[in-house]
Design a protein around this motif. Structure first.
Motif, mmCIF file in Angstrom:
data_model
loop_
_atom_site.group_PDB
_atom_site.id
_atom_site.type_symbol
_atom_site.label_atom_id
_atom_site.label_comp_id
_atom_site.label_asym_id
_atom_site.label_seq_id
_atom_site.Cartn_x
_atom_site.Cartn_y
_atom_site.Cartn_z
ATOM 1 N N MET A 10 0.843 -1.199 0.000
ATOM 2 C CA MET A 10 0.000 0.000 0.000
ATOM 3 C C MET A 10 0.875 1.244 0.000
ATOM 4 S SD MET A 10 -2.419 -1.406 3.073
ATOM 5 C CE MET A 10 -0.984 -2.113 3.865
ATOM 6 N N ALA A 32 4.497 0.552 1.860
ATOM 7 C CA ALA A 32 4.595 -0.459 2.902
ATOM 8 C C ALA A 32 3.793 -1.682 2.538
ATOM 9 C CB ALA A 32 4.076 0.097 4.220
ATOM 10 N N GLY A 33 4.331 -2.816 2.893
ATOM 11 C CA GLY A 33 3.649 -4.083 2.675
ATOM 12 C C GLY A 33 4.630 -5.167 3.063
ATOM 13 N N SER A 34 4.136 -6.109 3.824
ATOM 14 C CA SER A 34 5.004 -7.152 4.353
ATOM 15 C C SER A 34 5.895 -7.767 3.259
ATOM 16 C CB SER A 34 4.100 -8.204 4.989
ATOM 17 O OG SER A 34 4.836 -9.305 5.371
ATOM 18 N N ASN A 37 8.483 -5.406 1.887
ATOM 19 C CA ASN A 37 9.529 -5.204 2.902
ATOM 20 C C ASN A 37 10.525 -6.365 2.845
ATOM 21 O OD1 ASN A 37 7.953 -3.019 3.736
ATOM 22 N ND2 ASN A 37 7.089 -4.090 5.502
ATOM 23 N N TYR A 89 -2.562 3.227 3.601
ATOM 24 C CA TYR A 89 -2.475 2.993 5.040
ATOM 25 C C TYR A 89 -1.791 4.161 5.730
ATOM 26 C CZ TYR A 89 1.590 0.577 7.464
ATOM 27 O OH TYR A 89 2.701 0.213 8.157
ATOM 28 N N TYR A 103 -5.897 1.229 8.163
ATOM 29 C CA TYR A 103 -5.964 0.755 6.779
ATOM 30 C C TYR A 103 -7.116 1.373 5.998
ATOM 31 C CZ TYR A 103 -3.249 -3.351 8.453
ATOM 32 O OH TYR A 103 -2.325 -4.201 8.985
ATOM 33 N N ILE A 134 -1.184 -12.183 6.082
ATOM 34 C CA ILE A 134 -2.017 -11.014 5.760
ATOM 35 C C ILE A 134 -2.867 -11.324 4.521
ATOM 36 C CG2 ILE A 134 -1.986 -8.588 5.045
ATOM 37 C CD1 ILE A 134 0.682 -8.347 6.651
ATOM 38 N N ARG A 167 -3.370 -10.009 11.741
ATOM 39 C CA ARG A 167 -3.810 -8.607 11.721
ATOM 40 C C ARG A 167 -5.242 -8.527 12.226
ATOM 41 N NH1 ARG A 167 0.822 -8.160 11.356
ATOM 42 N NH2 ARG A 167 2.074 -7.059 9.793
ATOM 43 N N ILE A 253 7.360 -1.130 13.312
ATOM 44 C CA ILE A 253 6.766 -1.847 12.182
ATOM 45 C C ILE A 253 7.829 -2.269 11.177
ATOM 46 C CG2 ILE A 253 4.996 -1.745 10.390
ATOM 47 C CD1 ILE A 253 3.358 -0.854 12.521
ATOM 48 N N GLY A 254 7.698 -3.506 10.705
ATOM 49 C CA GLY A 254 8.626 -4.004 9.693
ATOM 50 C C GLY A 254 9.695 -4.928 10.246
ATOM 51 N N ALA A 255 9.750 -5.087 11.570
ATOM 52 C CA ALA A 255 10.794 -5.931 12.164
ATOM 53 C C ALA A 255 10.641 -7.390 11.736
ATOM 54 C CB ALA A 255 10.748 -5.823 13.685
ATOM 55 N N GLY A 256 9.394 -7.867 11.736
ATOM 56 C CA GLY A 256 9.160 -9.265 11.374
ATOM 57 C C GLY A 256 9.535 -9.558 9.932
ATOM 58 N N ASP A 293 8.781 1.394 7.014
ATOM 59 C CA ASP A 293 8.679 -0.050 7.224
ATOM 60 C C ASP A 293 9.844 -0.799 6.608
ATOM 61 O OD1 ASP A 293 6.366 0.937 8.178
ATOM 62 O OD2 ASP A 293 5.032 -0.388 7.067
HETATM 63 O O1 CKP Z 1 4.982 -7.688 10.966
HETATM 64 P P1 CKP Z 1 5.666 -6.500 10.408
HETATM 65 O O2 CKP Z 1 5.682 -5.315 11.346
HETATM 66 O O3 CKP Z 1 7.044 -6.808 9.918
HETATM 67 O O4 CKP Z 1 4.811 -6.114 9.124
HETATM 68 C C1 CKP Z 1 4.649 -4.829 8.674
HETATM 69 C C2 CKP Z 1 3.857 -4.741 7.404
HETATM 70 O O5 CKP Z 1 1.956 -5.364 5.307
HETATM 71 C C3 CKP Z 1 3.575 -3.292 7.071
HETATM 72 O O6 CKP Z 1 4.503 -2.778 6.135
HETATM 73 C C4 CKP Z 1 2.144 -3.289 6.577
HETATM 74 O O7 CKP Z 1 1.978 -2.669 5.352
HETATM 75 C C5 CKP Z 1 1.727 -4.750 6.552
HETATM 76 O O8 CKP Z 1 2.588 -5.379 7.506
HETATM 77 C C6 CKP Z 1 0.250 -4.859 6.866
HETATM 78 O O9 CKP Z 1 -0.538 -5.092 5.935
HETATM 79 O O10 CKP Z 1 -0.104 -4.683 8.042
#
Ligand code: CKP
Ligand code: MG
Length: 312
Positions: A10, A32-34, A37, A89, A103, A134, A167, A253-256, A293
């Motif tokens: 997003m 941002a998006g898992s 990232n 987001y 979101y 997600i 989530r 956010i983004g650590a995982g 992120d």
């Molecule tokens: O679990 P994390 O904090 O590593 O994930 C973060 C991402 O995709 C973030 O960039 C966000 O856009 C998302 O998780 C989400 O959809 O929540």
């Protein structure tokens, strides 16, 4: 290609100041998006990675496309969908490195992802498929896409890495649990946090969580413990605790995602699991040291210096 990822990215509107969203004067446009990232983390370390998704056929979609491509990620399978917008987001900085997300993604282009969009035959050399919990939360077609991608990867001998990424803003625990459990059992490597471990196994104890998730296809579970590092356990009975790296947290956010990138990077480099987990912990730590992120994800030289304790 070393790794394939798929899922929603997003536009991330990041406030220029901390505080309640109604008081913040302006937002910066980021992405941002898992899965992106993870992809960017891998690409910066020199791995070849592809990201598959749908974007709106709009300026926001083009912004995401160009940014991800600019990071060296293969975007050749990304589809611009003329019938739905790119998801958005907004973040809210609560202070102390804590962040809340808001979101605006229902009905987005990526929520219309369908199984045939993720065609693994396009990437015959791939070693890993990264799937996040997600995607199945976004829509029925996304759920089917995730399930089919995981199955077809496994059938092709591609190692599936699954991050449950629960989530609560997208679905309720009761709905998520059976879906995430099924995807976890269908994946070779599962990377839960404690919270996700509890949803999936009922326990908050890392050893119990790992034990509970070692079933089906799963060969190893790595439980993320934040600043405390991680606990891993394999189906062969290997287990251990890997300590974390101390850093000043700016944005959690983004650590995982960084952790997942670090783990796959280590395995792609042929490291034994405990060393790959150590790289994962270092990546997770670095990810929280700046805003955004993915922005603070390191290049290889920076990661090596950080892990050696010689970073400036
Ligand atoms: O679990 P994390 O904090 O590593 O994930 C973060 C991402 O995709 C973030 O960039 C966000 O856009 C998302 O998780 C989400 O959809 O929540
Ligand atoms: Mg996560």
């Amino acid at each position: 290609m070393d790794v394939i990822t798929f899922g929603e990215t997003m536009v991330n509107f990041a406030p220029t100041a901390a505080g309640p969203i109604e008081m913040v004067p302006a937002f910066e446009k980021r992405i941002a998006g898992s899965e992106t990232n993870v992809s960017i983390g891998l690409a910066r370390l020199g791995h070849r990675v592809a990201w598959v998704s749908r974007l709106g056929d709009d300026g926001f979609g083009r912004f995401i496309y160009k940014t991800v491509r600019g990071e060296g990620v293969d975007v050749s399978a990304v589809i611009f969908d003329p019938e739905a917008p790119t998801g958005l987001y907004f973040k809210e900085y609560l202070g102390g490195g804590r962040t809340q997300v808001h979101y605006y993604r229902r009905g987005s282009a990526a929520s219309r992802l369908r199984p045939e969009d993720v065609d693994l035959a396009r990437f015959p050399q791939a070693r890993f498929l990264f799937a996040s919990g997600i995607t199945p939360a976004l829509s029925a077609s996304c759920r089917e896409t995730a399930e089919r991608a995981v199955e077809s990867a496994a059938a092709r001998g591609v190692t599936v890495v699954f991050d449950p990424n629960m989530r609560r803003k997208l679905w309720r625990e009761e709905e998520a649990r059976p879906v995430l459990k099924r995807l976890a059992a269908a994946s070779h490597l599962v990377l839960p946090g404690i919270d996700e471990g509890q949803i999936l196994t009922g326990s908050t104890d890392p050893e119990r969580i790992a034990e509970g998730l070692l079933q089906g296809r799963t060969q190893a579970v790595v439980v993320k413990l934040g600043p405390e590092g991680a606990y891993y356990r394999t189906a062969d009975g290997d287990s251990g605790h890997v300590p974390g790296f101390k850093v000043e947290q700016v944005d959690e956010i983004g650590a995982g995602d960084a952790f997942a990138a670090g783990l796959m990077s280590g395995l792609l480099d042929g490291l034994p699991l405990p060393e790959a987990v150590r790289r994962a912990c270092a990546m997770g730590a670095l990810a929280v040291t700046g805003v955004g992120d993915y922005e603070s994800l390191p290049y290889r030289r920076d990661l090596e210096a950080f892990m050696a304790g010689t970073a400036p």
